[in-house]
Motif scaffolding. Structure first.
Motif, PDB file in Angstrom:
ATOM      1  N   PHE A  19      31.756  44.917  54.879  1.00  0.00           N
ATOM      2  CA  PHE A  19      32.077  45.830  55.952  1.00  0.00           C
ATOM      3  C   PHE A  19      32.207  44.647  57.375  1.00  0.00           C
ATOM      4  CE2 PHE A  19      29.618  49.953  55.141  1.00  0.00           C
ATOM      5  CZ  PHE A  19      30.508  50.156  54.253  1.00  0.00           C
ATOM      6  N   GLY A  20      31.604  43.640  57.171  1.00  0.00           N
ATOM      7  CA  GLY A  20      32.066  42.721  58.147  1.00  0.00           C
ATOM      8  C   GLY A  20      33.357  41.896  58.308  1.00  0.00           C
ATOM      9  N   GLU A  21      33.951  41.829  56.993  1.00  0.00           N
ATOM     10  CA  GLU A  21      35.180  41.129  56.638  1.00  0.00           C
ATOM     11  C   GLU A  21      36.178  42.322  57.021  1.00  0.00           C
ATOM     12  OE1 GLU A  21      35.691  39.370  52.942  1.00  0.00           O
ATOM     13  OE2 GLU A  21      33.645  38.347  52.988  1.00  0.00           O
ATOM     14  N   ILE A  22      36.033  43.559  56.624  1.00  0.00           N
ATOM     15  CA  ILE A  22      37.063  44.625  56.835  1.00  0.00           C
ATOM     16  C   ILE A  22      37.045  44.791  58.139  1.00  0.00           C
ATOM     17  CG2 ILE A  22      37.371  47.091  56.744  1.00  0.00           C
ATOM     18  CD1 ILE A  22      35.769  47.093  53.953  1.00  0.00           C
ATOM     19  N   ALA A  23      36.063  44.699  59.268  1.00  0.00           N
ATOM     20  CA  ALA A  23      36.285  44.819  60.501  1.00  0.00           C
ATOM     21  C   ALA A  23      37.037  43.888  61.212  1.00  0.00           C
ATOM     22  CB  ALA A  23      34.715  45.067  61.158  1.00  0.00           C
ATOM     23  N   ILE A  46      37.328  53.541  60.324  1.00  0.00           N
ATOM     24  CA  ILE A  46      36.050  53.964  60.431  1.00  0.00           C
ATOM     25  C   ILE A  46      35.008  52.972  60.655  1.00  0.00           C
ATOM     26  CG2 ILE A  46      34.325  55.662  59.736  1.00  0.00           C
ATOM     27  CD1 ILE A  46      36.664  57.214  58.758  1.00  0.00           C
ATOM     28  N   ILE A  47      35.118  52.099  59.459  1.00  0.00           N
ATOM     29  CA  ILE A  47      34.151  50.897  59.361  1.00  0.00           C
ATOM     30  C   ILE A  47      34.394  49.942  60.407  1.00  0.00           C
ATOM     31  CG2 ILE A  47      33.624  48.870  58.344  1.00  0.00           C
ATOM     32  CD1 ILE A  47      34.427  50.392  55.493  1.00  0.00           C
ATOM     33  N   LEU A 101      31.529  51.655  47.764  1.00  0.00           N
ATOM     34  CA  LEU A 101      32.730  50.673  47.024  1.00  0.00           C
ATOM     35  C   LEU A 101      33.661  50.142  47.582  1.00  0.00           C
ATOM     36  CD1 LEU A 101      32.912  53.351  43.997  1.00  0.00           C
ATOM     37  CD2 LEU A 101      31.782  51.189  44.146  1.00  0.00           C
ATOM     38  N   ARG A 102      33.912  50.384  48.926  1.00  0.00           N
ATOM     39  CA  ARG A 102      35.101  49.998  49.866  1.00  0.00           C
ATOM     40  C   ARG A 102      34.257  48.501  50.422  1.00  0.00           C
ATOM     41  NH1 ARG A 102      39.843  48.401  49.936  1.00  0.00           N
ATOM     42  NH2 ARG A 102      40.744  48.083  52.108  1.00  0.00           N
ATOM     43  N   GLY A 103      33.163  48.550  50.772  1.00  0.00           N
ATOM     44  CA  GLY A 103      32.684  47.401  50.993  1.00  0.00           C
ATOM     45  C   GLY A 103      32.385  46.253  49.803  1.00  0.00           C
ATOM     46  N   LEU A 104      32.281  46.724  48.799  1.00  0.00           N
ATOM     47  CA  LEU A 104      32.175  45.772  47.464  1.00  0.00           C
ATOM     48  C   LEU A 104      33.512  45.225  47.235  1.00  0.00           C
ATOM     49  CD1 LEU A 104      29.423  47.761  45.487  1.00  0.00           C
ATOM     50  CD2 LEU A 104      28.999  45.617  46.864  1.00  0.00           C
ATOM     51  N   LEU A 105      34.340  46.208  47.164  1.00  0.00           N
ATOM     52  CA  LEU A 105      35.689  45.856  46.555  1.00  0.00           C
ATOM     53  C   LEU A 105      37.048  45.994  47.623  1.00  0.00           C
ATOM     54  CD1 LEU A 105      35.567  48.445  43.765  1.00  0.00           C
ATOM     55  CD2 LEU A 105      34.797  46.226  43.694  1.00  0.00           C
ATOM     56  N   ILE A 106      36.582  44.798  48.632  1.00  0.00           N
ATOM     57  CA  ILE A 106      37.406  44.858  49.554  1.00  0.00           C
ATOM     58  C   ILE A 106      38.694  44.005  49.410  1.00  0.00           C
ATOM     59  CG2 ILE A 106      35.611  44.654  51.445  1.00  0.00           C
ATOM     60  CD1 ILE A 106      35.805  41.693  51.390  1.00  0.00           C
ATOM     61  N   ASN A 107      38.892  43.581  48.224  1.00  0.00           N
ATOM     62  CA  ASN A 107      39.921  43.019  47.779  1.00  0.00           C
ATOM     63  C   ASN A 107      40.999  43.693  47.093  1.00  0.00           C
ATOM     64  OD1 ASN A 107      39.494  40.453  49.063  1.00  0.00           O
ATOM     65  ND2 ASN A 107      38.280  39.825  47.655  1.00  0.00           N
ATOM     66  N   PHE A 108      40.456  44.943  46.586  1.00  0.00           N
ATOM     67  CA  PHE A 108      41.237  45.994  45.868  1.00  0.00           C
ATOM     68  C   PHE A 108      41.811  47.303  46.805  1.00  0.00           C
ATOM     69  CE2 PHE A 108      38.575  43.747  43.149  1.00  0.00           C
ATOM     70  CZ  PHE A 108      39.110  43.534  41.800  1.00  0.00           C
ATOM     71  N   PRO A 109      42.795  47.694  46.382  1.00  0.00           N
ATOM     72  CA  PRO A 109      43.429  48.905  46.854  1.00  0.00           C
ATOM     73  C   PRO A 109      42.171  50.103  47.159  1.00  0.00           C
ATOM     74  CG  PRO A 109      44.968  48.266  45.257  1.00  0.00           C
ATOM     75  CD  PRO A 109      43.781  47.463  45.001  1.00  0.00           C
ATOM     76  N   ALA A 147      24.433  50.463  55.215  1.00  0.00           N
ATOM     77  CA  ALA A 147      25.129  49.431  55.964  1.00  0.00           C
ATOM     78  C   ALA A 147      26.074  49.957  56.863  1.00  0.00           C
ATOM     79  CB  ALA A 147      25.875  48.650  54.827  1.00  0.00           C
ATOM     80  N   LEU A 148      26.472  51.298  56.714  1.00  0.00           N
ATOM     81  CA  LEU A 148      27.525  51.803  57.730  1.00  0.00           C
ATOM     82  C   LEU A 148      26.391  52.158  59.001  1.00  0.00           C
ATOM     83  CD1 LEU A 148      30.358  52.670  58.318  1.00  0.00           C
ATOM     84  CD2 LEU A 148      29.841  55.024  57.289  1.00  0.00           C
ATOM     85  N   LEU A 149      25.567  52.933  58.840  1.00  0.00           N
ATOM     86  CA  LEU A 149      24.730  53.255  59.854  1.00  0.00           C
ATOM     87  C   LEU A 149      24.212  51.953  60.749  1.00  0.00           C
ATOM     88  CD1 LEU A 149      23.047  56.730  58.393  1.00  0.00           C
ATOM     89  CD2 LEU A 149      24.795  56.530  60.145  1.00  0.00           C
ATOM     90  N   GLY A 150      23.506  51.034  59.831  1.00  0.00           N
ATOM     91  CA  GLY A 150      22.963  50.112  60.375  1.00  0.00           C
ATOM     92  C   GLY A 150      23.873  49.254  61.375  1.00  0.00           C
ATOM     93  N   SER A 151      25.185  49.106  61.060  1.00  0.00           N
ATOM     94  CA  SER A 151      26.222  48.443  61.764  1.00  0.00           C
ATOM     95  C   SER A 151      26.453  49.033  62.980  1.00  0.00           C
ATOM     96  CB  SER A 151      27.283  47.844  60.726  1.00  0.00           C
ATOM     97  OG  SER A 151      27.752  49.232  60.386  1.00  0.00           O
ATOM     98  N   MET A 152      26.135  49.957  63.131  1.00  0.00           N
ATOM     99  CA  MET A 152      26.473  50.845  64.428  1.00  0.00           C
ATOM    100  C   MET A 152      25.642  50.472  65.567  1.00  0.00           C
ATOM    101  SD  MET A 152      27.108  54.986  63.025  1.00  0.00           S
ATOM    102  CE  MET A 152      27.302  55.501  64.454  1.00  0.00           C
ATOM    103  N   ALA A 153      24.420  50.156  65.449  1.00  0.00           N
ATOM    104  CA  ALA A 153      23.489  49.844  66.785  1.00  0.00           C
ATOM    105  C   ALA A 153      22.609  48.690  66.563  1.00  0.00           C
ATOM    106  CB  ALA A 153      22.890  51.173  66.831  1.00  0.00           C
TER     107      ALA A 153
END
Length: 244
Positions: A19-23, A46-47, A101-109, A147-153
């Motif tokens: 998620f950090g890399e995506i952001a 959204i991430i 899975l998006r957080g795990l597979l960031i290098n895939f479509p 991970a998604l909720l925790g990164s919010m605050a």
């Protein structure tokens, strides 16, 4: 319980890094082009948006209110037609797995995450899927939501949210309809509970009882320190053992 918590934590840690890399990538695109490279409803956007203004105390109200609304919707559907809850949960699982899975597979479509999520939901509802497979998928769900909720605050905001949710949980379980919903989940094999085998009996712990502590741990990992996160994880173990 210990194994499930450990696996959930490992997923959470990996997803949080993703998620950090995506952001970071979305932010770079915004800086270069003045706008995000994809629509606002895209998971990557959204991430990215979820990690903005983690110091905002208003997120206490936003998160708690969202949880209460979600529970209210589940309760209304349960009263109208209990069997419909299963379909609602499957939709929620699909969305949660997509983010995980998006957080795990960031290098895939993105289509890979969308497709695998559908397959994992099928495994969850399939009667022939081994319990170990279903439990692993639920650990992935817990890790992703946490991970998604925790990164919010920030952690101190999440500590406040947990205090409020503890009061809500006491009321919902002991005086509210939570017991009936949990019973229906067991009867209809809806993946909302984790079965814990004790010495003399079986116990069930709701996914929410994992998700919210994991959200605090994710916040500590992202905005605090690994030491505090591990300490909180140990506290989660101790609390669960005492409760059971």
């Amino acid at each position: 319980m210990v194994l499930f918590t450990v696996v959930s934590y490992l997923f959470l840690h990996l997803i949080l890094v993703g998620f950090g890399e995506i952001a970071h990538e979305v932010e770079e695109e915004i800086v270069l082009n003045g706008t995000a490279p994809m629509p606002t409803y895209h998971p990557d956007v959204i991430i990215y948006e979820s990690q903005k203004t983690p110091e905002d105390y208003g997120k206490i109200f936003t998160i708690v209110f969202s949880v209460l609304i979600a529970f209210f919707i589940v309760y209304i559907i349960f009263k109208l037609k209990a069997t419909a809850i299963k379909y609602l949960v499957m939709i929620a699982m699909y969305i949660s797995l997509t983010y995980s899975l998006r957080g795990l597979l960031i290098n895939f479509p993105l289509i890979i995450s969308l497709s695998l999520s559908a397959f994992f939901v099928f495994l969850l509802i399939s009667k022939i899927s081994p319990t170990e497979v279903k439990t692993t998928i639920l650990a992935l769900v817990v890790g992703g939501i946490g991970a998604l909720l925790g990164s919010m605050a920030y952690p101190y905001i999440w500590a406040s949210i947990l205090a409020i949710m503890m009061i809500y949980d006491l009321i919902a379980v002991h005086k509210g309809p939570m017991k009936n919903i949990a019973k229906a989940s067991i009867e209809m094999d809806i993946p909302l509970l984790i079965k814990i085998k004790g010495e003399n009996a079986e116990h069930y712990i709701g996914l929410g009882d994992y998700v919210f502590p994991m959200s605090l741990i994710a916040s500590l990992l992202k905005y605090g320190s690994l030491g505090y996160a591990i300490t909180s994880l140990c506290g989660m173990f101790i609390g669960a053992v005492v409760a059971l």
